[in-house]
Design a protein around this motif. Structure first.
Motif, PDB file in Angstrom:
ATOM      1  N   ILE A 206     -60.482  35.734  -1.421  1.00  0.00           N
ATOM      2  CA  ILE A 206     -59.722  35.845  -1.927  1.00  0.00           C
ATOM      3  C   ILE A 206     -59.859  37.203  -3.097  1.00  0.00           C
ATOM      4  O   ILE A 206     -58.529  37.941  -3.746  1.00  0.00           O
ATOM      5  CB  ILE A 206     -58.882  34.970  -2.086  1.00  0.00           C
ATOM      6  N   LYS A 216     -58.036  32.739   2.590  1.00  0.00           N
ATOM      7  CA  LYS A 216     -56.649  31.692   2.254  1.00  0.00           C
ATOM      8  C   LYS A 216     -56.858  30.464   3.648  1.00  0.00           C
ATOM      9  O   LYS A 216     -57.436  29.150   2.531  1.00  0.00           O
ATOM     10  CB  LYS A 216     -55.952  31.647   2.881  1.00  0.00           C
ATOM     11  N   TYR A 353     -53.752  29.822  -4.318  1.00  0.00           N
ATOM     12  CA  TYR A 353     -54.904  31.127  -3.950  1.00  0.00           C
ATOM     13  C   TYR A 353     -54.761  31.962  -5.368  1.00  0.00           C
ATOM     14  O   TYR A 353     -54.975  33.090  -5.190  1.00  0.00           O
ATOM     15  CB  TYR A 353     -53.805  31.494  -2.903  1.00  0.00           C
TER      16      TYR A 353
END
Length: 443
Positions: A206, A216, A353
């Motif tokens: 990420i 994710k 995230y």
């Protein structure tokens, strides 16, 4: 004699520490791979299947390294610890042989089928091969810890006139009260390692804006498994294992906690302090009153025995090392619960995230479960000293009298150089797999 004992212990400590870097990941990772395959069968989302195959490739590399570094330890039983093997081989040889014959071959055989047999087997049988890899991995851990548990709390044995230990109750090996708490604690600790590794790789993806969907998935999976296992490794399994130490090795417990004197009316738990063995006290300590009594006996005013209650001849031989190993393990375990709890909250708020500080934390913490697992095992092994078989066979009586300290030091230096090269090669290969990312169905 002292030099021989020192180098024999150093060689085994180095080889087993390096070796256990690999099984502690594979045991936890095998269960998460089964989870990915199960999710794929339930949802038919290809990303879960690709994730399972990606992590099985990393599993395979760790498995190979575990085999390569595990074999020398078996030889050390004969070279450096011949007397120990001669006296106890009739007992520990049974569980170690079972581990090699059953668990290892189950794990290795179905690992090959998982890696190369998906098209031939179909998805359901492919899932079954993954489950059998998991079963073999966890059975291997069980049999190794059954051996270790007998050394910590020997049961079901008798000693012959020639000093050899023989088994008179095979079932006692597996009903040993030391076994189940140690096994569950160890397996959940391996789950912590696997969870943090998966979460760290996901955070890496990420943060680097590559393989974003897999990033994710890995972060989410790592956080969920990591939060559950981090809590369970502390309670109830860690608490259960500690109560075994209190009951069966009270002198070890006193040394772990840095209790040089018995504390009546409630024992404090030390958060920070430095053991001063010469003056029999903890320097610069920061402690919370009565907590240790409550955690140990569920009574705020319970008496907890100190080292002054025991003969110095049975003290653990390295009290500072034992104390620090135990406190590092506990401190890191507390940190893991905290970071995974915060990540879990952000996951629930759907902000995980984009929370870069948590992603960086997960990435930075990658090596620390390995440190926690290592110090956990150091706690168990340093706590058992000066015994190979607790209260029955001293470590100094188990070494090989015909192997010189110079020979052992020479091979130890060879192991250090060889394992350094192996470790570098391993990191390069794993780095290439992670950098390339999961192979999708279109790759």
């Amino acid at each position: 004699m002292e030099d021989m004992l020192f180098y024999d212990r150093m060689q085994f400590a180095f080889t087993i520490t390096f070796h256990y870097l690999f099984p502690q990941l594979t045991m936890g990772l095998s269960l998460i791979i089964v989870y990915f395959k199960w999710k794929f069968l339930r949802t038919q989302l290809q990303s879960y299947n690709d994730a399972a195959k990606f992590w099985m490739r990393i599993f395979a590399l760790n498995f190979a390294m575990g085999v390569v570094t595990g074999i020398p330890m078996e030889f050390q039983f004969g070279t450096n610890w011949a007397k120990f093997s001669e006296l106890t081989g009739g007992i520990i040889g049974q569980t170690l042989a079972m581990e090699g014959m059953f668990s290892f071959f189950l794990e290795s055989s179905f690992l090959g089928l998982f890696l190369f047999g998906e098209k031939l087997l179909g998805h359901k049988l492919h899932f079954l091969t993954g489950f059998l890899v998991f079963l073999g991995s966890w059975a291997s851990g069980f049999l190794i810890i059954a051996t270790h548990s007998w050394m910590q709390h020997p049961v079901g044995y008798e000693i012959l006139s020639n000093g050899k230990f023989v088994l008179n109750n095979f079932g006692a090996l597996f009903s040993n009260p030391w076994l189940l708490p140690s096994y569950l604690h160890n397996q959940l600790a391996s789950m912590v390692t696997a969870s943090f590794v998966i979460a760290a790789v996901g955070a890496f993806y990420i943060l680097n804006k590559k393989h974003h969907s897999f990033g994710k998935l890995f972060v989410k999976t790592g956080v969920l498994f990591g939060l559950i296992s981090s809590v369970l490794v502390a309670f109830p399994t860690g608490d259960w294992a500690a109560k075994n130490v209190v009951e069966y090795q009270p002198v070890t417990f006193a040394a772990m906690e840095g209790l040089f004197e018995t504390q009546h009316g409630g024992a404090e738990i030390v958060l920070i302090g430095q053991p001063n063995v010469m003056e029999k006290k903890l320097d610069n300590k920061l402690a919370v009153p009565n907590i240790l009594s409550f955690l140990t006996y569920k009574k705020w005013d319970a008496t907890v025995k100190g080292l002054n209650e025991f003969n110095p001849e049975v003290y653990p031989t390295n009290i500072p090392g034992l104390y620090y190993a135990y406190h590092i393990m506990v401190g890191l375990g507390t940190l893991f619960i905290g970071i995974m709890a915060m990540a879990g909250v952000q996951l629930w708020r759907k902000k995980l995230y984009s929370s870069k500080w948590i992603l960086w934390s997960l990435l930075f913490l990658l090596p620390f479960p390995y440190i926690a697992n290592t110090t956990g095992w150091y706690t168990a092994e340093l706590g058992r000293q000066p015994w190979l078989v607790y209260n029955l066979l001293r470590t100094s009586d188990g070494i090989s009298p015909t192997v010189s300290s110079g020979n052992t030091l020479f091979t130890l230096l060879g192991f250090i150089g060889l394992y350094l090269l192996l470790g570098m090669l391993f990191l390069i290969l794993v780095g290439k797999i992670i950098n390339k990312g999961p192979l999708t169905s279109n790759t």
